[in-house]
Every structure is written in structure tokens, then in C-alpha cells.
Design a protein around this motif. Sequence first.
Motif, mmCIF file in Angstrom:
data_model
loop_
_atom_site.group_PDB
_atom_site.id
_atom_site.type_symbol
_atom_site.label_atom_id
_atom_site.label_comp_id
_atom_site.label_asym_id
_atom_site.label_seq_id
_atom_site.Cartn_x
_atom_site.Cartn_y
_atom_site.Cartn_z
ATOM 1 N N UNK A 153 -5.263 -41.840 -14.921
ATOM 2 C CA UNK A 153 -5.322 -42.870 -15.365
ATOM 3 C C UNK A 153 -6.466 -43.461 -16.094
ATOM 4 N N UNK A 154 -7.400 -42.479 -16.442
ATOM 5 C CA UNK A 154 -8.560 -43.033 -17.171
ATOM 6 C C UNK A 154 -8.331 -43.681 -18.644
ATOM 7 N N UNK A 155 -7.281 -43.119 -19.186
ATOM 8 C CA UNK A 155 -6.846 -44.021 -20.358
ATOM 9 C C UNK A 155 -6.739 -45.615 -20.155
ATOM 10 N N UNK B 47 -3.427 -43.686 -28.370
ATOM 11 C CA UNK B 47 -4.735 -43.303 -28.572
ATOM 12 C C UNK B 47 -5.723 -42.906 -27.532
ATOM 13 N N UNK B 48 -5.741 -43.854 -26.546
ATOM 14 C CA UNK B 48 -6.290 -43.649 -25.464
ATOM 15 C C UNK B 48 -5.863 -42.786 -24.539
ATOM 16 N N UNK C 105 -8.505 -53.050 -31.268
ATOM 17 C CA UNK C 105 -9.735 -53.439 -31.470
ATOM 18 C C UNK C 105 -10.536 -52.514 -32.241
ATOM 19 N N UNK C 106 -10.281 -51.090 -31.659
ATOM 20 C CA UNK C 106 -11.199 -50.106 -32.140
ATOM 21 C C UNK C 106 -10.183 -48.931 -32.599
ATOM 22 N N UNK C 107 -10.924 -48.124 -33.330
ATOM 23 C CA UNK C 107 -10.012 -46.859 -33.430
ATOM 24 C C UNK C 107 -9.154 -46.785 -34.926
ATOM 25 N N UNK C 108 -9.585 -46.125 -35.954
ATOM 26 C CA UNK C 108 -8.860 -46.321 -37.314
ATOM 27 C C UNK C 108 -8.436 -44.929 -37.598
ATOM 28 N N UNK C 109 -7.041 -44.827 -37.484
ATOM 29 C CA UNK C 109 -6.214 -43.578 -37.489
ATOM 30 C C UNK C 109 -6.619 -43.011 -38.982
ATOM 31 N N UNK D 53 -10.225 -47.064 -20.870
ATOM 32 C CA UNK D 53 -10.599 -47.089 -22.169
ATOM 33 C C UNK D 53 -9.769 -48.353 -22.850
ATOM 34 N N UNK D 54 -8.784 -48.414 -22.655
ATOM 35 C CA UNK D 54 -7.640 -49.488 -23.214
ATOM 36 C C UNK D 54 -8.233 -50.929 -22.789
#
Length: 732
Positions: A545-547, A560-561, A588-592, A550-551
Motif C-alpha cells: 500500500x506504499x504507493x 506511476x506510483x 502533479x509530478x512525474x514527467x513520463x 506517494x499518490x
Amino acid sequence: MAAPRRFLRPFLYTSAAAIAGGGVLYYVYRPRTIPGSEPASVPPPRYTEDGRFHPPRFPLVKTRDEQIADLKRSSRGHATGDTITAKGILGALTGSREEGAVQGHTKQDDDEPYDLLVIGGGATGSGIALDAATRGLKVALVEREDFASGTSSKSTKLVHGGVRYLEKAVWDLDYNQYKLVKEALRERKYFLDTAPHLSNWLPIMIPVQNWWQAPYFWAGTKFYDFLAGSEGIESSYFLTKSKALDAFPMLKQENLFGALVYYDGAHNDSRMNVSIAMTAALYGATVVNHVEVTSLEKDANGKLIGARVKDKVQEKNGQKPQEFSIKAKGIINATGPFTDAIRKMDEPETPEIVAPSSGVHVILPGYYSPSKMGLIDPKTSDGRVIFFLPWLGNTIAGTTDAPTAISQDPIAGEEEISWILSEIQAYLSPDLNVRRGDVLAAWSGIRPLVKDPHSKNTESLVRNHLITVSDSGLLTCAGGKWTTYRQMGEEAVDEAIKRYNLKTSPLLQVPRVSGSEMIDDAAPLDGSCQTHQVRLIGAHGFSNTLFINLIQHFGLESIVAKHLTESYGDRAWTVAALSAPTEQRYPVRGLKISPLYPFIDGEIRYAVRHEYAQTAVDVLARRTRLAFLNAQAALEALPTVIDLMTEELGWSKRRQEKEWHNTVQFLASMGLAKSKLGVTRKDVESGKAGEYDEHERKLYSRHDQPADMMESDSKFAPGEKPIISADSPVNK
């Protein structure tokens, strides 16, 4: 008296049968803990009552330049500089050398020769380095290319005991095969315990074509379960035809009687390899990639005392590489398929011990298999075995097994690819057209099998490892398989301690790999082998459940998370912090770097700052897995990767051009079309790199020529509307 006995005996028999049956049922359905399902050892950070957020503070490894300086000091004989102390959260998350805490074990910070120099940064070499470092030995590792640049990144991605080896052990009464399976099943459990974020349990289906195969496969899978014992996770089970088709809808229904399902492990092989190497660095090992051994050094008595090496990164930057010596009490050769090259560097006339075997794999779209179920075809048309497994959203199929010549980046042949596709078509539904154009990537890995002089067929070779020591003192560890890398490392270090008269010692300054003072590893680092308990970087704070955390904190896209937590574990906090804002409401973050896959810009920065990535291939192939998942997508992402790495490493225009050329050549070994080998950056950025001629479209593209409308749905006569014509493929 006789009457009570008459009733007592059946009662006792019935009770005994009930107890035995109950015991069997309990053993089969007993509660078990699945790695990754339990709460994280280190809870995720939370907001305090005053609204502040305190992210994890992870220790940093030394920079690559600092590691090279340590290598040189082993022969120069003066002390290292001071380590950098912790001053803040920002450095711990983003990799600032001023603000992060650099970990290192003090025994390394002296002017003595290394206890061990390991040549080779694959799974075996990295495992040896980690084992030696956690026993208090001063150890260095050098790798000519990159961690997992050879066989260790080109596996079937399974962590398994080997059901086919077990079958051979039984039918051939081969104790060595049996021993290999038993050892691998034990190591499989250690594997999943020490790196739950990089490995997982995977159910694998064996289709049953005839009723008489059911008891045969059932007995085999149950024996496999029995050998696993407490190291097992779930018991195998039988599925009727309808249940098998429900679990694996792509299966061919004709002649299908049912299926057996057993459990094995799967993993992300190159990320596992990099994590082992970086964990060894945290525990004090000097670990450096892109450093090539040019010669071995001996004393007056002919005994090895070190090696001459050169930094290949200097060559890539257009500089003349300076050779320097590394002094060590013992040298370990763990170079996989290139084992004999190092052995001949020591003794030119030594006989070869490695029988290289080529294993070809292909990557297909994810719709070819269920996301949580693999499949094995135990009897192909020529008797080999094929695995068909979900992997990182796609489907991996393989493998072949044939003698081959040794090269750095072998190319998968069309004959092998066609054979794999034809075998797949044989057990999939006839409604599915297995096309060559569906192959997104294809590669050939070289297995370093230990040669059996009495066998001509490489398939019959046992993948046991072999440890030998030459007269000059070169210890070679060859053969084996990914699953048993830890056991190979333990045995190699045991032999090195005995041969080189080394003294282990407890680690007095154990790094806080978890990034928290709340927990120590369960491993008592007392100088004995503890790698079965030493958790790798990222494992401590990982949970399924860590993702979600991050979300909620970074506003990452869900896919991604999840990808970040399953690739980096708790270090996903650092990767997310290194990701650029999207300037959108969500994510909000993370450009693929590729619109088709969840790899983002923060991974490239993390790879350079924390994982010694030095080339675009290091990132595309081994830190992310884009080159293995889709060669064309990797080509299209290459401009972004080069730009980001230039920001981090200060590459010149000449170096950028060299990276472009080298990466495109590498992608040819991943299945990129031959016509793309001369493609330029301008071609990619303009979209021309996605154009194929008719022949290559059938070979390399997932799509036919576009046709927007069928003639029956058009209000215009054929040829009158620009988007359709009489010769359009849809009208034929």
C-alpha cells in the motif's frame, strides 16, 4: 469383550484417518505470510499535528569518483578523506553531497590492500561483494560495462527451483539435479524475503491435454511443493477445463482437459542486481562500473596481488584513460560468460570451463496473458520448455537453448523468434493471431553453463556452479543460476577466506539502510554469512500500500506510483522527490519519458545520483526496463534521456552524439529494426522514426496501415473521400 474390540478397531482406524486427513488439509491450507503483504518494517512518514511532513532520511553511497579514488589508494598507500555528515532532509532525498549522509565502513578507509577484488558486476559478483562486506572484509568490485549488463539482465525473470530439473532428477535418478532444485527452493524464499519490492509469487499454469497427464503433473507439482517445505507459499492445485479457461482465457479449448497450477517467484532482474550492488556499497564495499581489468599483477612467486584497470568513462568523454593498479590479497573471477577470458589472462593455456548457451526471449503486448498468471509448455515440438509470463505490463515468452559464441550484445535470430511464436500459437486460441509484428522487443542472453565434457547437448547441462582456484590464486565462480546467486556468493567467500587466510570481523558501524533509527536488520553482522537476512535497499519501508502514500503526498499518477514502489521500494520517496512538476492539475509530478509506460524523469536523476548510471543504455536497459519492454519506445525516449543525463553529468556535444550512436546500436540487440540503425535525433523528434516500409511493418510494428472507415459505412463512393480508397486494406 470381543464386541467392544469389534467396535473399537473401526473407531481407531476412522479416527486415525480423520487426523491424518486433517493434518494434510491443514498443511495445504495453513495460514501463510506472503512477502510484501505484511506492514512495512518502517512505517511511511506522516504529517505532524502542525502540518509538517518529515520524509525519510536515507543514507547515501559514495560518489563514483570517490569510489575510484578509494581503488587507487589501495596501491598508493595514503588515507581517504573524511566522510560527509548529515545536515538535512533535502540531501537525503535528492542526493546533495553537502546535505546527505554518506555511509561507509571504517575498515575501508585505510591504506591497506583490499581483502578481495571481485571482477564482474553481475548477480554473482554483486552477491559476493555484499557477502564479503557484511562479514567485515574490505572488498572492491569492478565491472567492465554496467551492473547486469550481460546475462543477469536477460533472464526469464523467474526465481524458481526448476520443475524441469526436478523431472530430470526423478527420471534420471540424478542426485545433482535434485540437490540443485532443493537448494534453489530454499534460496527462492530468501530472495523474496530480502527484496519483496522487486520479487513476487506468481502462479504458473501447466495445460493438461489428456486425462492421464493430470495425475502425472499433479504428482510432480505436489513433489515440488513437498521439497519447498516451509519455504513454499501456496500449494499447487488442479483446475477443470472451465476454470482453466476462466483463469487463462487465451488458451486453446480444443483437447484441453484441465490444468495444474503451481507457484514460483518472479522478479525484476537488473533492478535486483543494481540493488545488490548498491547495498554492498552502503555496507562499505567499493563498487564501480565501467572499469575494465586490463591485466592481472603477480609477485615474484607468481601469486596474484592485484590488477591493472582503466576507467572507460574517460574514454567515452574523449579523454585518454589512465590505467592504475588495485592491490588485493585475493581476486575473484565472477564474469559469467566471460569467465574464461579472465582465466586466460591469468594462465593463457588453461582449458575453457564454460559452455555458452543462447537463450532468446521475446516481449509481446500484455493482452497475450493474464496479469497475474503465467504458463509453461513442458513439451514443445522439439522437447524444450517454454515459459509464457506476465512481466511489467507486457508478456515475456521464451526461451531457446542452443550453443552460441560469446559476444557483449548478441542479437536474437529470426529463426529463434519464429520458433517461439509458432510454439505460442500452438497452445493459444486459434482466434488469436500471433503476429511477428506484435513482438515489441527480442533479445538473446548467454547462459554461462558449466561444461560437461561427456555431453554434446547444452540442454542436458546442469546449471550447478563451480568454484575453482588456479595455482596463482585466481578464484573463479562460474555457472549457477539467478535464484542461487546468494548461495554462490556465500560459498565463494567461504573458499576465499580459507584460501587467502582472511579474517572476518563484526561490523561496528552498521549503516541505517532503512533510513530510520527505529529498526535494525534482523541480521546479526558478527562476521559470519548473514546475507539470507540482510534486506536490500528499498525493502525496509515497502508494503503493497506504499504507493497510496506517494499518490497522496506527491500527486503521482496511480500507475506511476505503483511502478515506483515495485521498482525502488521505500526509495520511491527519493525518486518522486526528484521528479519535475507537470504543470497540470493531475498528475502533479512525474514527467513520463514514454507515453506508453510509467517510467518518469525522476528515475533518470536517481539512476545517475544514486545508482552510478553513466550511459543512456544504463538507464534505458538496466535502471528502467524500457529497452527490454519496447525497443521502438526506447528509441523515441532517447532524446529525453540524453538531455536529462546531460544536465546531471555535464556531457559535451560530442559525448551526446556518442551516446546516441551507442544506444541505437544497443537497441538493435533488443529487436529494433535494422533500418533504424542510422536514425538521427531529428528523425525521432519529427516522428519519422516511427515510419516503416511494408515489409518492416509486418516485422516490427503492432499495427497495420491505418484505415479509418469501412466502405459499407461511407457515404461516398470509393476513392471520393481522402481517408479511404478502393485499395484500402479494410475493403479487401
